[in-house]
Write a protein that holds these residues in place. Structure first.
Motif, short mmCIF file in Angstrom:
data_model
loop_
_atom_site.label_atom_id
_atom_site.label_comp_id
_atom_site.label_asym_id
_atom_site.label_seq_id
_atom_site.Cartn_x
_atom_site.Cartn_y
_atom_site.Cartn_z
N LEU A 201 14.85 60.51 107.35
CA LEU A 201 15.76 60.57 106.21
C LEU A 201 17.22 60.49 106.65
CD1 LEU A 201 14.22 63.15 103.77
CD2 LEU A 201 15.13 60.92 103.14
N CYS A 202 17.54 61.19 107.74
CA CYS A 202 18.91 61.13 108.26
C CYS A 202 19.27 59.71 108.67
CB CYS A 202 19.07 62.09 109.43
SG CYS A 202 19.05 63.84 108.95
N ARG A 203 18.33 58.99 109.23
CA ARG A 203 18.58 57.58 109.59
C ARG A 203 18.84 56.74 108.34
NH1 ARG A 203 15.77 53.25 109.15
NH2 ARG A 203 13.86 54.38 108.64
N LEU A 204 17.98 56.91 107.31
CA LEU A 204 18.16 56.15 106.07
C LEU A 204 19.51 56.46 105.42
CD1 LEU A 204 14.59 56.53 104.49
CD2 LEU A 204 15.61 54.42 105.38
N LEU A 205 19.85 57.76 105.37
CA LEU A 205 21.13 58.15 104.77
C LEU A 205 22.29 57.63 105.60
CD1 LEU A 205 22.69 59.71 102.63
CD2 LEU A 205 22.44 61.77 104.03
N GLY A 206 22.18 57.73 106.92
CA GLY A 206 23.24 57.21 107.79
C GLY A 206 23.45 55.72 107.60
N ASP A 207 22.37 54.94 107.53
CA ASP A 207 22.49 53.49 107.31
C ASP A 207 23.18 53.20 105.98
OD1 ASP A 207 21.18 53.13 109.69
OD2 ASP A 207 19.26 52.55 108.81
#
Length: 459
Positions: A411-417
């Motif tokens: 989720l952190c990756r998706l939000l960061g992207d």
């Protein structure tokens, strides 16, 4: 009640026995002398009926024979063979839970619990309360489930630990379903350690615990621990005669095999579990096998088969009126539908699931987070970045309470992207750093030492 010398029967207090003798003697039209002869005197019977003397086992046997009843009935007031009849009815209630609906089974278990408690049949009462806990798990009433399982532990407090293990497992499962992964692990691990420290190498109890701890380990990202628990469970399985336990073990082990990319072996393990559940006519667990097979096919990229298995699982669970499990399957089905290009159908399936009565912080937090994640992806695909960000943040809020490390990192990756694409570089970096922190901590920094293997286990 006090323990009398009646071969393990917990006899009532002298006053209760005295009143019972008086009532039964009067009902049969016997005098005290007629009841007493030839072994005792009328004065002894008078003293006994007044509750002033505790009768010996020999005296109880004599009086029971003269009254035409069993020793147990005279000593406890229980009808003859009541415990045996209750156990048969408890077995029937378990069959109703396995093949019918949890609400119907709960009605039976409540009546059996009251009857067992009324006759001070502690073991049978505990079995009925355990059944009520299992019914509450199936209907998604996690608070009631925890309370029932805790009550079983209290009822069996004087029994050996293996007798309490099913209740511990049930309580841990309720915490797991509520998203309390660390506490679920703690309950299971500490019980394993207590069994091993006491030298209680009970294969059934240990298999139940090692199988149960796989799911919270996997959700927390502690894959090495999950694999080790699966290895221990497989080693114990040949010593276990209970086919339902063995089937559950195969289903749990399949999850570790999926994580290792051993798809064919995972499918074979699920096939063994499915075969056993079909033989036992346990519909809920059979539905869970279809659910897991759907997950296996989704991981392997066969989305058509995944959709078919997940729809089968959902229909079976819905027919069993198991709402919490049903909506959890629907989250995974929605993921498959989205990946198959059916985003609108997936969204229609997901939105009703986010009501407090379906999923939420206290009721399936991991799957509630998964639903928000999917809705975020769907929003991104239609370029609605504001809605996507809201869903990702809602998912993070839910999952941070659970410690589901792998899901949090993703989720952190998706939000960061998303933040990076919308020009918020600093916020994106913060999200990536948070994700790396979760990825770098696959459970080992949040859990204590792994539980030891049983003393007789050899790698």
């Amino acid at each position: 009640m006090a323990e009398n010398s009646t071969h393990g029967i917990r006899a009532d207090e002298p006053a209760d026995i005295g009143r019972r003798v008086l009532r039964m003697r009067t009902e049969r039209g016997l005098t005290q002398k007629q009841l007493a002869e030839p072994a005792y005197t009328a004065a002894y019977v008078s003293t006994l009926e007044a509750g002033k003397v505790r009768p010996s086992e020999t005296a109880l046997r004599h009086l029971a024979g003269r009254l035409g009843i069993t020793l147990e009935e005279l000593a406890t007031g229980r009808p003859p063979h009541l415990a045996t009849e209750l156990r048969l009815r408890l077995t029937d209630a378990r069959r109703v839970l396995s093949t019918g609906e949890a609400e119907d089974a709960a009605v039976r278990y409540r009546a059996l619990r009251a009857e067992a408690a009324g006759h001070t049949l502690v073991s049978e009462e505990a079995t009925a309360v355990q059944g009520l806990g299992d019914c509450a798990l199936e209907t998604g009433d996690l608070v009631a489930a925890r309370d029932h399982f805790a009550e079983v532990e209290r009822l069996l407090a004087d029994e050996p630990l293996p007798r309490r293990v099913p209740a511990v497992r049930g309580r841990a499962t309720a915490h797991l379903l509520a998203g309390e992964l660390r506490y679920a692990c703690y309950l299971l691990e500490s019980t394993v350690d207590e069994l091993n420290a006491a030298g209680l190498h009970d294969p059934d109890a240990l298999l139940l615990l090692y199988t149960a701890v796989i799911a919270p380990y996997m959700d927390m990202g502690a894959h090495a621990r999950a694999a080790h628990a699966a290895e221990l469970a497989l080693a114990l399985a040949p010593q276990v005669d209970n086919p339902a336990l063995v089937a559950s073990m195969h289903r749990g082990v399949a999850r570790t095999l999926i994580a290792e990319g051993r798809i064919a072996e995972a499918d074979a393990s699920l096939a063994k579990a499915q075969e056993l559940y079909q033989q036992l006519h346990i519909r809920t667990e059979l539905a869970h096998c279809h659910w897991m097979r759907g997950y296996v096919y989704a991981q392997d990229g066969d989305l058509r088969k995944a959709e078919s298995e997940l729809r089968t699982a959902r229909d079976m669970l819905a027919s069993k009126k198991a709402p919490l499990f049903t909506v959890q399957v629907e989250v995974e089905l929605a993921d498959v539908l989205r990946r198959r290009g059916k985003a609108a159908e997936a969204e229609d399936l997901l939105r009703p699931l986010l009501s407090p009565s379906a999923l939420g912080a206290e009721r399936g937090a991991v799957h509630a987070g998964g639903a928000h994640r999917l809705l975020g992806l769907i929003a991104e695909e239609r370029s609605d970045t504001e809605a996507a960000e809201e869903h990702y943040c809602a998912a993070l809020s839910l999952l941070e309470r659970t410690g589901a490390a792998g899901d949090l990192a993703d989720l952190c990756r998706l939000l960061g992207d998303l933040l990076r694409r919308t020009g918020r570089t600093d916020a994106a970096l913060d999200a990536y750093r948070t994700g790396l922190g979760h990825r770098a901590a696959p459970g080992t920094t949040t859990l204590g030492p792994a539980p030891a293997a049983p003393p007789l286990w050899r790698p």
